[in-house]
Design a protein around this motif. Structure first.
Motif, PDB file in Angstrom:
ATOM      1  N   ARG A 205       3.276   2.346  -0.420  1.00 40.82           N
ATOM      2  CA  ARG A 205       4.403   2.089  -1.114  1.00 40.82           C
ATOM      3  C   ARG A 205       5.253   1.165  -0.649  1.00 40.82           C
ATOM      4  N   LEU A 206       5.365   0.859   0.365  1.00 41.94           N
ATOM      5  CA  LEU A 206       6.236   0.051   1.117  1.00 41.94           C
ATOM      6  C   LEU A 206       5.873  -1.421   0.995  1.00 41.94           C
ATOM      7  N   ILE A 207       4.477  -1.738   0.806  1.00 47.65           N
ATOM      8  CA  ILE A 207       3.873  -3.121   0.331  1.00 47.65           C
ATOM      9  C   ILE A 207       4.440  -3.602  -1.042  1.00 47.65           C
ATOM     10  N   HIS A 208       4.503  -4.851  -0.771  1.00 52.75           N
ATOM     11  CA  HIS A 208       5.093  -5.588  -2.269  1.00 52.75           C
ATOM     12  C   HIS A 208       4.079  -5.298  -3.330  1.00 52.75           C
ATOM     13  N   PRO A 209       4.403  -5.089  -4.512  1.00 57.99           N
ATOM     14  CA  PRO A 209       3.422  -4.582  -5.465  1.00 57.99           C
ATOM     15  C   PRO A 209       2.412  -5.696  -5.787  1.00 57.99           C
ATOM     16  N   ALA A 210       2.761  -6.925  -5.417  1.00 55.67           N
ATOM     17  CA  ALA A 210       1.830  -7.600  -5.911  1.00 55.67           C
ATOM     18  C   ALA A 210       0.764  -7.891  -4.784  1.00 55.67           C
ATOM     19  N   ASP A 211       1.207  -7.544  -3.576  1.00 54.02           N
ATOM     20  CA  ASP A 211      -0.016  -7.563  -2.282  1.00 54.02           C
ATOM     21  C   ASP A 211      -0.441  -6.171  -2.240  1.00 54.02           C
ATOM     22  N   ARG A 212      -0.286  -5.281  -2.841  1.00 52.88           N
ATOM     23  CA  ARG A 212      -0.778  -3.882  -2.440  1.00 52.88           C
ATOM     24  C   ARG A 212      -2.372  -3.738  -2.589  1.00 52.88           C
ATOM     25  N   ALA A 213      -2.508  -4.298  -3.830  1.00 57.78           N
ATOM     26  CA  ALA A 213      -4.089  -4.104  -4.390  1.00 57.78           C
ATOM     27  C   ALA A 213      -5.028  -5.206  -3.300  1.00 57.78           C
ATOM     28  N   VAL A 214      -4.460  -5.989  -2.930  1.00 56.60           N
ATOM     29  CA  VAL A 214      -5.104  -6.923  -1.884  1.00 56.60           C
ATOM     30  C   VAL A 214      -5.370  -6.359  -0.556  1.00 56.60           C
ATOM     31  N   PHE A 215      -4.052  -5.760  -0.173  1.00 59.88           N
ATOM     32  CA  PHE A 215      -4.132  -5.136   1.320  1.00 59.88           C
ATOM     33  C   PHE A 215      -5.096  -3.789   1.345  1.00 59.88           C
ATOM     34  N   GLU A 216      -5.000  -3.003   0.202  1.00 59.46           N
ATOM     35  CA  GLU A 216      -5.729  -1.729   0.134  1.00 59.46           C
ATOM     36  C   GLU A 216      -7.237  -2.250  -0.147  1.00 59.46           C
ATOM     37  N   ALA A 217      -7.714  -3.095  -0.797  1.00 57.89           N
ATOM     38  CA  ALA A 217      -9.229  -3.565  -0.758  1.00 57.89           C
ATOM     39  C   ALA A 217      -9.521  -4.139   0.587  1.00 57.89           C
ATOM     40  N   ALA A 218      -8.675  -4.848   1.240  1.00 59.59           N
ATOM     41  CA  ALA A 218      -9.318  -5.475   2.623  1.00 59.59           C
ATOM     42  C   ALA A 218      -9.114  -4.292   3.706  1.00 59.59           C
ATOM     43  N   CYS A 219      -8.426  -3.313   3.512  1.00 58.05           N
ATOM     44  CA  CYS A 219      -8.321  -2.436   4.310  1.00 58.05           C
ATOM     45  C   CYS A 219      -9.873  -1.300   4.220  1.00 58.05           C
ATOM     46  N   LEU A 227     -14.989  -3.491  10.680  1.00 55.88           N
ATOM     47  CA  LEU A 227     -14.499  -4.803  11.025  1.00 55.88           C
ATOM     48  C   LEU A 227     -13.107  -4.923  11.392  1.00 55.88           C
ATOM     49  N   ALA A 228     -12.788  -5.803  12.111  1.00 57.07           N
ATOM     50  CA  ALA A 228     -11.110  -5.860  12.348  1.00 57.07           C
ATOM     51  C   ALA A 228     -10.429  -6.268  11.033  1.00 57.07           C
ATOM     52  N   MET A 229      -8.999  -6.141  11.084  1.00 55.12           N
ATOM     53  CA  MET A 229      -8.482  -6.646  10.113  1.00 55.12           C
ATOM     54  C   MET A 229      -7.318  -7.610  10.486  1.00 55.12           C
ATOM     55  N   ASP A 230      -6.951  -8.687   9.691  1.00 47.54           N
ATOM     56  CA  ASP A 230      -6.187  -9.865  10.123  1.00 47.54           C
ATOM     57  C   ASP A 230      -5.712 -10.258   8.776  1.00 47.54           C
ATOM     58  N   ILE A 231      -4.473  -9.756   8.239  1.00 49.60           N
ATOM     59  CA  ILE A 231      -3.933  -9.965   6.879  1.00 49.60           C
ATOM     60  C   ILE A 231      -2.598 -10.174   7.023  1.00 49.60           C
ATOM     61  N   TRP A 244       7.833 -10.682   5.281  1.00 53.91           N
ATOM     62  CA  TRP A 244       6.266 -11.194   5.511  1.00 53.91           C
ATOM     63  C   TRP A 244       5.917 -10.471   6.741  1.00 53.91           C
ATOM     64  N   ILE A 245       4.636  -9.774   6.828  1.00 53.35           N
ATOM     65  CA  ILE A 245       4.086  -8.902   7.770  1.00 53.35           C
ATOM     66  C   ILE A 245       2.728  -9.742   8.124  1.00 53.35           C
ATOM     67  N   HIS A 246       2.432  -9.767   9.463  1.00 51.96           N
ATOM     68  CA  HIS A 246       0.970 -10.059   9.742  1.00 51.96           C
ATOM     69  C   HIS A 246       0.540  -8.825  10.525  1.00 51.96           C
ATOM     70  N   LEU A 247      -0.771  -8.363  10.218  1.00 48.07           N
ATOM     71  CA  LEU A 247      -1.149  -7.142  10.565  1.00 48.07           C
ATOM     72  C   LEU A 247      -2.347  -7.500  11.067  1.00 48.07           C
ATOM     73  N   LEU A 248      -2.825  -6.800  12.381  1.00 49.73           N
ATOM     74  CA  LEU A 248      -3.945  -6.871  13.197  1.00 49.73           C
ATOM     75  C   LEU A 248      -4.514  -5.454  13.394  1.00 49.73           C
ATOM     76  N   GLY A 249      -5.923  -5.051  13.338  1.00 47.71           N
ATOM     77  CA  GLY A 249      -6.098  -3.890  13.451  1.00 47.71           C
ATOM     78  C   GLY A 249      -7.745  -3.584  13.774  1.00 47.71           C
ATOM     79  N   GLN A 250      -8.008  -2.849  14.573  1.00 49.91           N
ATOM     80  CA  GLN A 250      -9.470  -2.740  14.660  1.00 49.91           C
ATOM     81  C   GLN A 250      -9.874  -1.308  14.974  1.00 49.91           C
ATOM     82  N   ALA A 251     -11.210  -1.148  14.746  1.00 50.15           N
ATOM     83  CA  ALA A 251     -11.423   0.691  14.866  1.00 50.15           C
ATOM     84  C   ALA A 251     -11.429   0.888  16.497  1.00 50.15           C
TER      85      ALA A 251
END
Length: 639
Positions: A205-219, A227-231, A244-251
């Motif tokens: 809900r904190l993510i900008h509405p225009a970016d939310r769907a793209v973020f959730e799909a990538a996640c 796989l790792a995330m870099d978005i 603007w936020i840069h997120l990195l994540g891995q399992a």
């Protein structure tokens, strides 16, 4: 002196065996055992004592105990043992919280843990000390303290680096939807940890509405594939703020299905970097992205040369066959003749004062087709000087057509509502009139049940009449021509409340009406707003003694002026607040607080027509406050 080991009475009939047994126990003990007499001469000294102190047994027997005590502690040590022997307590730990030190044969001091006890013999007191060398424990404690200090320093440096670099860490479990965020993560996201919903859904809900769907799909894709995330994406922690936020994540762990859903990563705020990146990107690339939107083209004009650049979509909107060099004056000529003064004035205001514009205007294409466009522009400044104008042009012809159809449908619906409400009056008046005649006709001849039925018919007719009047009033709010004039809301509020006090003089009501509450709009309609809001405040505070009603003005977070009407009445649960401004919706029973449920719907229509907004804040038994805004100039009629 004889030791107890030599006393047959204390060891049974075979003292030799007992002595051998005791000697074996003493010499097999892991801790040093040292016994001294009242003169503090060493009379017992086991093998562990030889290992700890470094003195062989024959070198210390009948020697003063101070041989094993560092010189700086000898006077106090001897005195402590004497006092211990006189206390009556037979055993205790030496040193308490402080460290006790011994002296090795090589002159080295070392820390000890000592327990001392004594017992009386026929030849005097014997003091026995159980001694443990804690040098290694002390070394390990010092090493642990040093490691802890280094760890704390590393943590301090890491936290400082995080803060400087705007970097935070997180852990997420998609199975449970739980997330953990470090303190710096909350700062990076711009949220208050105490109120932040730190779950995965709360983060979405904190993510900008225009970016939310793209973020959730990538996640989701990263979780499924392990796989790792870099978005990069935007968050909106508060109204008007975008980061603007840069997120990195891995399992975490292996690639098993359950492990894929547990992820660890970092986030970094890159707002400054991202804005710089966007600002320095080529204009051609920016305009190309703009042109990819549905019928939206981008443009820019160099303030010094006045040479324009247009994206391909601009040419398509204007129905020009191919991009060509186009003078600035020619751009303005595409607008319909009646729209050209407005676009030229907006352009010059942006060029001279840096004023932005956002207009909807008619435009005539190169093929002679008349369309509607939304034109937007703003100035880019450098050292306070306009260096470039940039903007967008959108074909909104289809949207305009839909708006016109909706407007026509609304007008038809309003006319129908007015007609039906008006035509219902006649049969309702008939019911009401004949029910009164019937009541007079039967008079006292009617039994109690018949009289009850007649009163119910009459009450229903009255209520239906009120509903019809409310519907007609609501319809009129949309049909009346809106006027634009200065309106003194303080005067309207005072007149309304004075009339109510005159009608109910027994009511104890404290009134606070701020002076000089000036708005701009239609006085007739704004009087309806104040009458309804103050009528509600008067009605719902009837059970308070004294009641309190306040009318005033404040500012919202964006600095916009907001009017308010506050009471200390019954209030309501905000969970049902979405029903508040809908026709016929009531949050209290008619028997408790009479009314039709039309008033607040009418208020919202009036405020919307003036281009403002209205909302409420309330709590059961703690009163209600209605807030509304009105622009400096009337915004014109709105649905």
């Amino acid at each position: 002196m004889k030791l107890p080991i030599d006393n047959p009475d204390s060891w049974g009939s075979d003292p030799a065996n007992a002595a051998a047994l005791l000697a074996g126990v003493l010499n097999s003990a892991m801790d040093a055992i040292v016994t001294v007499d009242e003169q503090q001469r060493i009379v017992l000294y086991n093998r562990a004592a030889e290992e700890i102190f470094g003195w062989p047994r024959h070198a210390v027997l009948l020697q003063p105990l101070e041989k094993l005590v560092p010189g700086r502690f000898r006077p106090s040590h001897a005195e402590q043992i004497k006092r211990f022997g006189s206390t009556g307590v037979t055993s205790r730990r030496m040193g308490g919280r402080s460290v006790v030190y011994g002296l090795r044969a090589n002159g080295e001091e070392f820390p000890l843990e000592v327990s001392i006890s004594y017992f009386d013999t026929s030849e005097g007191k014997l003091f026995t000390a159980i001694v443990r060398d804690i040098s290694e424990m002390e070394r390990l404690a010092r090493e642990q303290a040093e490691n802890l200090a280094r760890l704390q320093e590393s943590q301090r440096r890491l936290l400082k680096a995080q803060h400087i670099g705007r970097i935070g860490y997180y852990q997420a479990d998609r199975t449970t939807g739980l997330m953990w965020w470090c303190d710096e993560s909350c700062d990076v996201l711009g949220v208050d940890r105490s109120v932040f919903d730190s779950s995965y859904d709360g983060f979405l809900r904190l993510i900008h509405p225009a970016d939310r769907a793209v973020f959730e799909a990538a996640c989701n894709a990263a979780v499924q594939a392990g796989l790792a995330m870099d978005i990069e994406f935007r968050v909106v922690p508060s109204e008007g703020e975008v980061r603007w936020i840069h997120l990195l994540g891995q399992a975490d762990g292996d690639d098993a299905g359950t492990q894929r859903k547990r992820r660890t990563g970092m986030i970094q705020e890159i707002t400054v970097h991202k804005l710089a990146e966007l600002a320095t990107a080529s204009s051609a690339e920016l305009l190309k992205r703009t042109g990819a939107l549905a019928r939206v083209g981008g443009w820019e004009v160099d303030a010094e040369t006045m040479s324009p650049y247009l994206s391909e979509e601009i040419y398509r909107i204007c129905e020009m066959d191919a991009p060509t060099d186009l003078a600035l004056e020619k751009m303005a000529d595409f607008y319909a003749p009646e729209a050209q003064p407005a676009i030229r004035a907006a352009f010059m205001a942006a060029l001279d004062q840096g004023e932005p514009w956002d207009l909807e205007l008619p435009l005539v294409t190169a093929r002679g087709r008349r369309i509607w466009v939304r034109t937007q522009g703003r100035a880019l400044l450098q050292d306070g000087k306009v260096v470039r104008l940039v903007g967008a042009l959108q074909d909104i012809t289809e949207i305009k057509g839909i708006e016109n159809k909706l407007k026509f449908s609304n007008q038809e619906l309003e006319a129908f509502s007015y007609s039906v409400s008006h035509d219902l009056r006649s049969p309702l008046n008939t019911i009401h009139g004949f029910s009164h005649l019937l009541a007079k006709q039967v008079g006292k001849l009617a039994d109690e049940k018949a009289q009850h039925y007649l009163s119910r018919i009459q009450a229903g007719a009255v209520q239906m009449g009120q509903l019809i009047e409310g519907l007609l009033s609501l319809s009129q709010m949309l049909r009346v021509q809106l006027r634009s004039e200065p309106v003194d809301l303080s005067m309207l509020a005072r007149n309304s409340l004075d009339a109510r006090q005159a009608f109910e003089p027994e009511r104890q009501v404290t009134l606070h009406i701020e002076s000089g509450l000036m708005a701009h709009g239609d006085e007739r309609l704004l009087r309806v707003v104040m009458e309804n809001l103050l009528g509600n405040a008067w009605k719902f505070s009837a059970q308070r003694a004294p009641a309190e009603i306040k009318v005033g003005q404040t500012s919202d977070a964006a600095g916009e002026q907001v009017f308010f009407v506050r009471d200390n009445g019954a209030g309501f649960d905000m969970a049902y607040g979405d029903k508040l401004f809908e026709p016929f919706q009531r949050l209290h029973g008619v028997s408790e607080f009479p009314g039709t449920g039309i008033g607040l719907a009418t208020v919202r229509r009036v405020i919307r027509r003036h281009g403002g907004r209205i909302w409420a804040e309330s709590s059961p038994e703690k009163g209600t406050c209605f807030f509304f805004t009105l622009p400096a100039e009337s915004a014109g009629q709105q649905a």
